[in-house]
Design an enzyme around this catalytic site. Structure first.
Site, PDB file in Angstrom:
ATOM      1  N   CYS A   8       0.842  -1.198   0.000  1.00 22.10           N
ATOM      2  CA  CYS A   8       0.000   0.000   0.000  1.00 22.10           C
ATOM      3  C   CYS A   8       0.882   1.254   0.000  1.00 22.10           C
ATOM      4  O   CYS A   8       1.985   1.250   0.536  1.00 22.10           O
ATOM      5  CB  CYS A   8      -0.912   0.005   1.227  1.00 22.10           C
ATOM      6  SG  CYS A   8      -2.069   1.402   1.247  1.00 22.10           S
ATOM      7  N   ASP A  55       0.387   3.780   1.666  1.00 19.69           N
ATOM      8  CA  ASP A  55       0.323   4.380   2.996  1.00 19.69           C
ATOM      9  C   ASP A  55       1.727   4.705   3.538  1.00 19.69           C
ATOM     10  O   ASP A  55       2.604   3.842   3.554  1.00 19.69           O
ATOM     11  CB  ASP A  55      -0.398   3.407   3.950  1.00 19.69           C
ATOM     12  CG  ASP A  55      -0.834   4.077   5.245  1.00 19.69           C
ATOM     13  OD1 ASP A  55       0.049   4.635   5.944  1.00 19.69           O
ATOM     14  OD2 ASP A  55      -2.031   4.048   5.554  1.00 19.69           O
ATOM     15  N   ARG A  62       2.792   4.972   6.360  1.00 19.76           N
ATOM     16  CA  ARG A  62       3.193   4.272   7.588  1.00 19.76           C
ATOM     17  C   ARG A  62       3.683   2.848   7.340  1.00 19.76           C
ATOM     18  O   ARG A  62       4.016   2.137   8.274  1.00 19.76           O
ATOM     19  CB  ARG A  62       1.996   4.237   8.557  1.00 19.76           C
ATOM     20  CG  ARG A  62       1.525   5.620   8.968  1.00 19.76           C
ATOM     21  CD  ARG A  62       0.155   5.561   9.603  1.00 19.76           C
ATOM     22  NE  ARG A  62      -0.864   5.115   8.656  1.00 19.76           N
ATOM     23  CZ  ARG A  62      -2.157   4.954   8.959  1.00 19.76           C
ATOM     24  NH1 ARG A  62      -2.561   5.176  10.185  1.00 19.76           N
ATOM     25  NH2 ARG A  62      -3.015   4.563   8.043  1.00 19.76           N
ATOM     26  N   HIS A  98      -2.210  -3.963   5.035  1.00 13.33           N
ATOM     27  CA  HIS A  98      -2.054  -3.546   6.436  1.00 13.33           C
ATOM     28  C   HIS A  98      -3.413  -3.245   7.051  1.00 13.33           C
ATOM     29  O   HIS A  98      -4.313  -2.728   6.390  1.00 13.33           O
ATOM     30  CB  HIS A  98      -1.129  -2.321   6.538  1.00 13.33           C
ATOM     31  CG  HIS A  98      -1.700  -1.077   5.929  1.00 13.33           C
ATOM     32  ND1 HIS A  98      -2.238  -0.066   6.681  1.00 13.33           N
ATOM     33  CD2 HIS A  98      -1.845  -0.681   4.639  1.00 13.33           C
ATOM     34  CE1 HIS A  98      -2.663   0.906   5.881  1.00 13.33           C
ATOM     35  NE2 HIS A  98      -2.448   0.555   4.631  1.00 13.33           N
ATOM     36  N   CYS A 147      -6.144   0.066   6.809  1.00 16.57           N
ATOM     37  CA  CYS A 147      -5.911   0.606   5.466  1.00 16.57           C
ATOM     38  C   CYS A 147      -7.070   1.519   5.034  1.00 16.57           C
ATOM     39  O   CYS A 147      -8.229   1.088   4.985  1.00 16.57           O
ATOM     40  CB  CYS A 147      -5.748  -0.552   4.470  1.00 16.57           C
ATOM     41  SG  CYS A 147      -5.379   0.010   2.792  1.00 16.57           S
TER      42      CYS A 147
HETATM   43 CO    CO Z   1      -3.456   1.190   2.959  1.00 15.78          CO
END
Ligand code: CO
Length: 214
Positions: A47, A49, A51, A103, A106
């Site tokens: 992803c 993302d 993080r 994750h 998400c």
């Molecule tokens: Co995500």
């Protein structure tokens, strides 16, 4: 004078200098070696993302992981961007371990559980709504919304592993007796740990190719 907001990007350039110096201190030949070639052992589909940075969470270095990221780590059959990465990774770089890592928490998966919305991301999220629709019987059994969210994150990873296993790149690799493995993992933002979902595919499963696919 530094205008913090306007000059925020300069922080990255400064950090980059510090990082380069630190890396050279640890291994004076590092960049010379990396400039010659790349020989990663892993292909990561994860992803976008912020993080979930693949190298940091796996304690790996530049050169170790070939990476493709998008919102909610989706494998779309006609995504030439992703397919090119997989083709190059498997066929040119000779990678045998492909990892789809989702994750918990998400945002892309969460959006797929909510009402329809506008913008380009809405079309992307449709792919995850499809995953929820395919597995609605499983998901409908879970009363708790948080648990249902976690389960959809896991199902989404499993579904993308499956879709990856149907690509011509993987099918051709397995036909040629390459020992390529496609793994499905999920990362927890709460403790920084990765769980193997045990949905690994290691061969072309012809029995799933007919019209009776569930
Ligand atoms: Co995500």
């Amino acid at each position: 004078m530094l205008d913090i907001k306007a000059d925020l990007h300069k922080i990255l350039l400064g950090r980059n200098k510090d990082w380069s110096e630190k890396m050279l201190k640890e291994n004076p030949e590092l960049f010379e070696e990396l400039a010659q070639h790349q020989n990663p052992f892993f292909l990561w589909i994860g992803c976008s993302d912020s993080r979930v940075p693949p190298n940091q969470i796996t304690g790996t270095m530049p050169g170790d992981i070939f990476i493709h990221r998008n919102i909610a780590n989706v494998v779309v059959h006609t995504d030439m961007n992703l397919l090119s990465v997989v083709d190059y990774g498997v066929n040119v770089l000779g990678i045998d371990h492909v990892i789809v890592c989702g994750h918990y928490g998400c945002g892309g998966v969460k959006a797929a559980m909510g009402p329809e919305f506008g913008g380009a991301a809405a079309s992307w999220v449709r792919h995850i709504r499809d995953v929820a629709r395919i597995h609605h019987a499983d998901l409908d059994m879970i009363a708790d919304e948080k648990e249902r969210f976690d389960r959809l994150v896991e199902l989404n990873v499993a579904e993308q592993v499956y879709d990856l296993s149907r690509t011509t790149v993987l099918r051709d690799a397995w036909t040629k007796k390459r020992k390529v493995q496609v793994h499905g993992w999920v990362y927890s933002l709460k403790d920084g740990l990765i769980t193997d979902l045990n949905v690994t595919r290691t061969r072309y499963e012809a029995e799933e190719a007919g019209v009776d696919v569930d």
